[in-house]
Every structure is written in structure tokens, then in C-alpha cells.
Design a protein around this motif. Sequence first.
Motif, mmCIF file in Angstrom:
data_model
loop_
_atom_site.group_PDB
_atom_site.id
_atom_site.type_symbol
_atom_site.label_atom_id
_atom_site.label_comp_id
_atom_site.label_asym_id
_atom_site.label_seq_id
_atom_site.Cartn_x
_atom_site.Cartn_y
_atom_site.Cartn_z
ATOM 1 N N PHE A 1 18.811 -32.659 44.904
ATOM 2 C CA PHE A 1 17.760 -33.419 45.591
ATOM 3 C C PHE A 1 17.142 -32.600 46.728
ATOM 4 O O PHE A 1 16.038 -32.879 47.166
ATOM 5 C CB PHE A 1 18.307 -34.740 46.130
ATOM 6 C CG PHE A 1 19.349 -34.544 47.183
ATOM 7 C CD1 PHE A 1 18.982 -34.483 48.517
ATOM 8 C CD2 PHE A 1 20.686 -34.398 46.850
ATOM 9 C CE1 PHE A 1 19.929 -34.283 49.496
ATOM 10 C CE2 PHE A 1 21.627 -34.202 47.809
ATOM 11 C CZ PHE A 1 21.251 -34.140 49.143
ATOM 12 N N ARG B 1 16.915 -15.941 56.869
ATOM 13 C CA ARG B 1 18.312 -16.007 56.441
ATOM 14 C C ARG B 1 18.381 -16.824 55.155
ATOM 15 O O ARG B 1 17.630 -17.776 54.991
ATOM 16 C CB ARG B 1 19.170 -16.730 57.476
ATOM 17 C CG ARG B 1 19.428 -15.924 58.697
ATOM 18 C CD ARG B 1 20.511 -16.594 59.521
ATOM 19 N NE ARG B 1 20.765 -15.821 60.720
ATOM 20 C CZ ARG B 1 21.490 -14.712 60.731
ATOM 21 N NH1 ARG B 1 22.037 -14.262 59.623
ATOM 22 N NH2 ARG B 1 21.674 -14.056 61.852
ATOM 23 N N VAL B 2 19.319 -16.471 54.306
ATOM 24 C CA VAL B 2 19.489 -17.255 53.080
ATOM 25 C C VAL B 2 20.244 -18.535 53.435
ATOM 26 O O VAL B 2 21.319 -18.488 54.031
ATOM 27 C CB VAL B 2 20.271 -16.472 52.008
ATOM 28 C CG1 VAL B 2 20.499 -17.347 50.779
ATOM 29 C CG2 VAL B 2 19.521 -15.210 51.634
ATOM 30 N N THR C 1 21.970 -21.895 51.869
ATOM 31 C CA THR C 1 22.377 -22.487 50.599
ATOM 32 C C THR C 1 21.963 -23.947 50.574
ATOM 33 O O THR C 1 21.793 -24.579 51.615
ATOM 34 C CB THR C 1 23.895 -22.402 50.406
ATOM 35 O OG1 THR C 1 24.510 -23.130 51.459
ATOM 36 C CG2 THR C 1 24.374 -20.970 50.435
ATOM 37 N N SER D 1 19.591 -20.687 43.850
ATOM 38 C CA SER D 1 20.778 -21.277 44.468
ATOM 39 C C SER D 1 20.679 -21.305 45.996
ATOM 40 O O SER D 1 21.539 -21.834 46.666
ATOM 41 C CB SER D 1 22.025 -20.511 44.049
ATOM 42 O OG SER D 1 21.770 -19.131 44.137
ATOM 43 N N GLY D 2 19.620 -20.716 46.526
ATOM 44 C CA GLY D 2 19.459 -20.749 47.974
ATOM 45 C C GLY D 2 17.991 -20.581 48.341
ATOM 46 O O GLY D 2 17.145 -20.351 47.482
ATOM 47 N N MET E 1 15.759 -18.316 46.418
ATOM 48 C CA MET E 1 16.617 -17.174 46.125
ATOM 49 C C MET E 1 17.396 -17.448 44.850
ATOM 50 O O MET E 1 18.421 -18.127 44.882
ATOM 51 C CB MET E 1 17.600 -16.924 47.273
ATOM 52 C CG MET E 1 16.947 -16.738 48.626
ATOM 53 S SD MET E 1 15.928 -15.246 48.683
ATOM 54 C CE MET E 1 17.194 -14.000 48.618
ATOM 55 N N TYR E 2 16.953 -16.970 43.773
ATOM 56 C CA TYR E 2 17.625 -17.095 42.466
ATOM 57 C C TYR E 2 17.981 -18.553 42.136
ATOM 58 O O TYR E 2 18.911 -18.808 41.402
ATOM 59 C CB TYR E 2 18.917 -16.285 42.408
ATOM 60 C CG TYR E 2 18.823 -14.898 42.961
ATOM 61 C CD1 TYR E 2 17.918 -13.987 42.407
ATOM 62 C CD2 TYR E 2 19.631 -14.499 44.006
ATOM 63 C CE1 TYR E 2 17.829 -12.707 42.905
ATOM 64 C CE2 TYR E 2 19.550 -13.221 44.504
ATOM 65 C CZ TYR E 2 18.650 -12.318 43.952
ATOM 66 O OH TYR E 2 18.570 -11.068 44.449
ATOM 67 N N GLN F 1 23.769 -26.309 49.824
ATOM 68 C CA GLN F 1 24.834 -27.085 50.448
ATOM 69 C C GLN F 1 24.666 -27.135 51.968
ATOM 70 O O GLN F 1 24.797 -28.194 52.578
ATOM 71 C CB GLN F 1 26.194 -26.469 50.109
ATOM 72 C CG GLN F 1 27.318 -27.205 50.784
ATOM 73 C CD GLN F 1 28.670 -26.899 50.157
ATOM 74 O OE1 GLN F 1 28.825 -25.928 49.425
ATOM 75 N NE2 GLN F 1 29.637 -27.727 50.448
#
Lengths: 245, 418
Positions: free
Chosen positions: A210, A186-187, A189, A237-238, A234-235, A191
Motif C-alpha cells: 500500500f 537515501r534508499v 525501504t 523494493s525501496g 529502487m528495483y 518497511q
Amino acid sequence: MSGRKNFKISSKTDRIFVIMKILLVEDNAELAQNMHSYLSKEGYVCEEASTVEQATSKLVGFKYDVMVLDLMLPDGSGLDVLRWAKQEHKDMGILILSAKNSLQDKIEGLELGADDYLPKPFHFSELNARLRAIFRRRQLQGSSTITCEDINIDTETHVVKVNDEMLDLTRKEYEMLLYFVVNKNRVLTKQSIAEHLWGDYIDALDSFDFVYQHIKNLRKKIAQAGGKDSIQTMYGSGYKFEVYQ
Amino acid sequence: MKLILKFTLLFLLISLGVFFVGGVITYQVVKKEIDEEQERFLLERLEFFTNWIQKHSPEEAFIREKIQIYPLNAGHETDVVFSDTVVMHRTLERLEPHIKLDVIRAVNGRLYKISLFEIIVEEDDIVDSVRESMIKIYLLLTVVMLVVGSLVGVILFRPFNQTLDQIKNFRLDQNSPLEFSKTGTVEFNKLNSFVQEMTGKIQRDYRSLREFTENASHEMQTPLTNAIGKLELILSSGQLTEENNDRIIATLSTLKHLSKMGNSLNLLTKIDNREFEKIEQVNLSDKLNAAIDNFSELIELKSLDLKSEHEQNVLVAMDATLTTILINNLLSNAIRHNVEHGSIKTFLDQKSLIIKNTGPALGVDPQAMFDRFRKDQRKGDGLGLGLAIVKKICDYSGFQVQYAYENENHKLEILFRK
């Protein structure tokens, strides 16, 4: 789909797959539907109830491994369901969902015997991780070890082995790895990872960069032990813990 | 001035006028009574001397003190006439005002002019005695009114004071409405029922306002969870272009932001609504140390240098939950608005808590720092509510909070006693 269902749990009987039954008590039909489809993909069997009455009648008739319980229900408080359920089904795990995010509710819920408390809004990957943790704590899957390809995690002793070689991980790295394994394919993020690791203190940081540092260290340690690098960026950002089985 | 005293003084002032008029009336009544009495007396004496004349039929004038009888040779009978005159008083040896009776009467066929005198009670004497008695009565009244007034005031105003006490102790968030016991005074009963009705309405309004704020914040969270969940499902489908992937992640972070904003506003409302009322002696030193411990990893992550000078066992009176929120907000702020390899210094003693951190100067007026949604435009990711919460908690706990920028350091100082 089939790849995800192959989440392998090693145990003494070497069961490949254990079906977990979950009762979702949530009055918002859309959210219930969302959780239902998400958790189904994780291999859980879910049933829904949207009121205190429905929930109790389901609990009278069937046995569930875990109940996901929203506290604000149209015909009463989820705490009433909790009180009742704790007397009837002592073995059932309970995860409270609450839109209130109030300390008092949390304390009361946990004192009444709930296993965990998840304030809304939450990442579904976080919900998944919490549910897995409840299963593990309650030994519902027969063992406390999780094996995913060449990685073996003992959730009781917090020992991680790659190809039988022990990894020296910090607490955060351990938690991060567990989060990845539980939410494999699963991607995730930055966050969601940051929130999983730091909780409310995350507000103190102005970026989640971080997380990258921690992931870098984790990858390095796995690679040093000769493990496969399953963490995909993933690009930028994740991240995704990719497993092909 | 107390109402009962005011009332007494007003009463005494009015009494003064009444006593004055009363004095005049008394004077007139007494004077009239005396005049009539004296005239009757003179008339009686006239009868006596008429009888005397009948017996003796004097031929010569008969003059004694207070009586003059002159036989007349011509004339006719007259009516009795009273008049005032001045006569030498024999014992006092001075002129004294007298009342005089003049009449011409026919006795035994002869006319006699008869004049009778009697010393009169002087007006001055009457005025003096009326005044004296009025003043004495008035003084007595004053003393009695003041003493009785203060005693009766305590008794009469007891229900009123009870009502005042109840209003003073009234708290918006208590669940029961004010209850007043029935008093024997119509006005106080009216007041009590009015206050009871009013406070009840205020409580109901307050409750519904609070419920609205809470609900608004809570109701927001479930749809937000839905949106986040759906975006995560899309994200996990793995069929996105890099651009769309980034967009979804940015949207996720916006949704989280929205959720936190709702929670923060809800917290501000809760503080305003005085929902944190469990004031106790909180050990600030322990709380601060524990919070620093919790933040230590984040401080390390940002390579910040932390120096702490804390006095042990600093106790402050405030709500424990608010203490935690306050300290977390301050530390979180000091980390967030810091620079890489910067520093944080914390000082705590019995008087104040100071948190200093390195960081670039602000683009906004320092005085406006504590306003809601006031933040440096160059840093767009904060909520702009952190310091508003800090200020609110300080105001609520009776602390003073100051901000200053000195030597490239942000300095937040909280003074425990105003």
C-alpha cells in the motif's frame, strides 16, 4: 558527500547550513559508532558518551543542541541523566532510545521533558527524521520551513508548495513527503516508510504494497503542480528522493 | 475437621480406655479396702467375744444372729479362717452373701469353736458405683474438653491463622518478603521462619527469572539496531546489484521480525509473570471505538467493509494496558487475515465481544489456533503469537475465548463471564 551537506534551510538570514551538535549517550560502542558515522554524513557534529558519568561530565563542559539518550546504561539509568540535564540545559532537545519498549518508560521519559521516544531497533532514517522534527519543534534552525529544490514545506502550518503552487495532500502523504525530504538521497525501504507512517499498527498488514499506492498519489500530485519527480523507485523494493545540488 | 477437634476426640477416645482401666483399678482398690475393713471388724468382734467367753465360760452353745459359739470337748486350737457363705438375713428375709470367720480357741482351758458372720458389700454394688462415677466424670470431661478446646483453639491457633492469611495474600511480585511476628509457640515459629525463607527464595528466583527474560529481550534489540543500521548504510551506498539490494531488504525485514518476536515473547512472559495487575473497570466500548478509529486507515487501505454494533459503556474488570493490547491484536488479526474487499464485523454487549472477518479457511486445527507459533503454513509472515497473546490475556482476565469458522468467516468470541 558534499551533495548531502547542501541540505538547504531557508530562513530569514538565509543560512545555508547550521551545524547541529549532538551528544550520543549509548553504551553499546558499535551502535554509538554506527549512529555517529550515519549522523556525521547528515552534517551533524556528534560526541559520544557511554556512561551516566561520562554523559554528565560532557554536559557540564559543553552545550549540545540535542542529546540522544539510551535508557539502559552500565552505571545507572538514562532517566537520571535526563532529570539532571533538564535542569541544567533547558533548551536542549532530548531523544530517548530504549530497548525496553515499555509504556511506563516512555511516559516517564516524556513527562521528564524528553522530546521523543524511539524504541530499538529503529531505522536510521527514522532516527534522522525524529531528530529533524526535534530541531524544527525547538526552532533550532531558525525557521519552520524546509526548502528542497522546488518543494517548500512549512512544518508549522503543514502547507506544501511546489513552485509556489499549494499541494492538497492527505496527512499521510504530507508525512511521507517530509520523510523523503529529510532523508533525501537515501534508499528508504517500504518497511521503513510504512513504519514511519503507521507505527505499531503496521502489524495488521501482511504486505507493504500500500506504500506504493501512497507514493503513486504523491507523485501524481507533485507532477500536476508542475514539480520535478524526485522519487526514484529502487528495483521495486525501496525508494529514494533524489536531489542534485 | 479442625485439628483441635480431632485432638479433643482422640484425647477423649484414649481417655475412654484409661477410664475403663481406671474403673477396674478403682474397683479392686475399693474391694480390697472393704474386705480388709470387714476382716478387721470381725477380728475385733472375735476379741470381744473371746473376752465375753472368758467372763461367762458358757457350757452351752451360744447362737445369735451373726455369732455361733460351741464349746468343744476335743480338738486343738486353729488359726483364724475367713470364708464366704450365704446366710438368711433376718430383716431382708432372704439369703445374703456373708463373710464368715471360723476359729477354734482355748479360753479358760476350754476349747470353743467360734463362727462370726457379717454381711458383705456386694461386688455388684461396687461395680455399679464405680461405673456410675466413671461415666459421670467422663461426661464432664467430654463437655469441658469440647468447650475449652474450641476456646483455646482460637487463641492457640491465632498465630497460625495469621500466617495462613499472610501466605494467602502473598504475591510473587511484591518487593518485600513476608514478615511474621514472633509467637510463643516453637512449632509456629519454625513454620514462620520456614515460610519466610521459602517465600524469600521464591521471590528472588522469580525476580532473577523475570530480569533474565526482560534482559534477553532487551539485549537483543541493540545488536539488531546495529545490524539494521549497517544494512541501511550498505543500502544507501547505491552500489548494489538488484539481487543484493533485494537480499538486504529481505534481511532487514527478517531482523524486524526477530525484534517483534522478542517483544511478543517478552509480553507473554510479562503476562505470565503477572506484571499487569492494575485491575480496573475499563470502558471497553470506548477502547474499542478508539482502536477502530486508529485502524480505520488500514481498513480503508485494504478496502474492507467494517460494520460495528456496540453497546455503549460496557465495563469489564481488567488491566487497561492489557485491554489495549487485546483489542489491537484482535483488530490487527482481523485485518491481516482478511481478503481484499472483505469485511469485518464487530459486536459488543455486556456479555461478549465478537469479531468476525472474512478470510480463507485455516490449514490448521481450530482448537490449536491459540498455541504459540501455530499458524497457517500458507501465510508465512505472521508471528504466530498474536492469538497466543489474546488467549493469555483472556485466561488472565478470567474471560473465555472461542474460535469458529462459519460461512467463510473467522469468528472470535470473547465471553466476559465464565
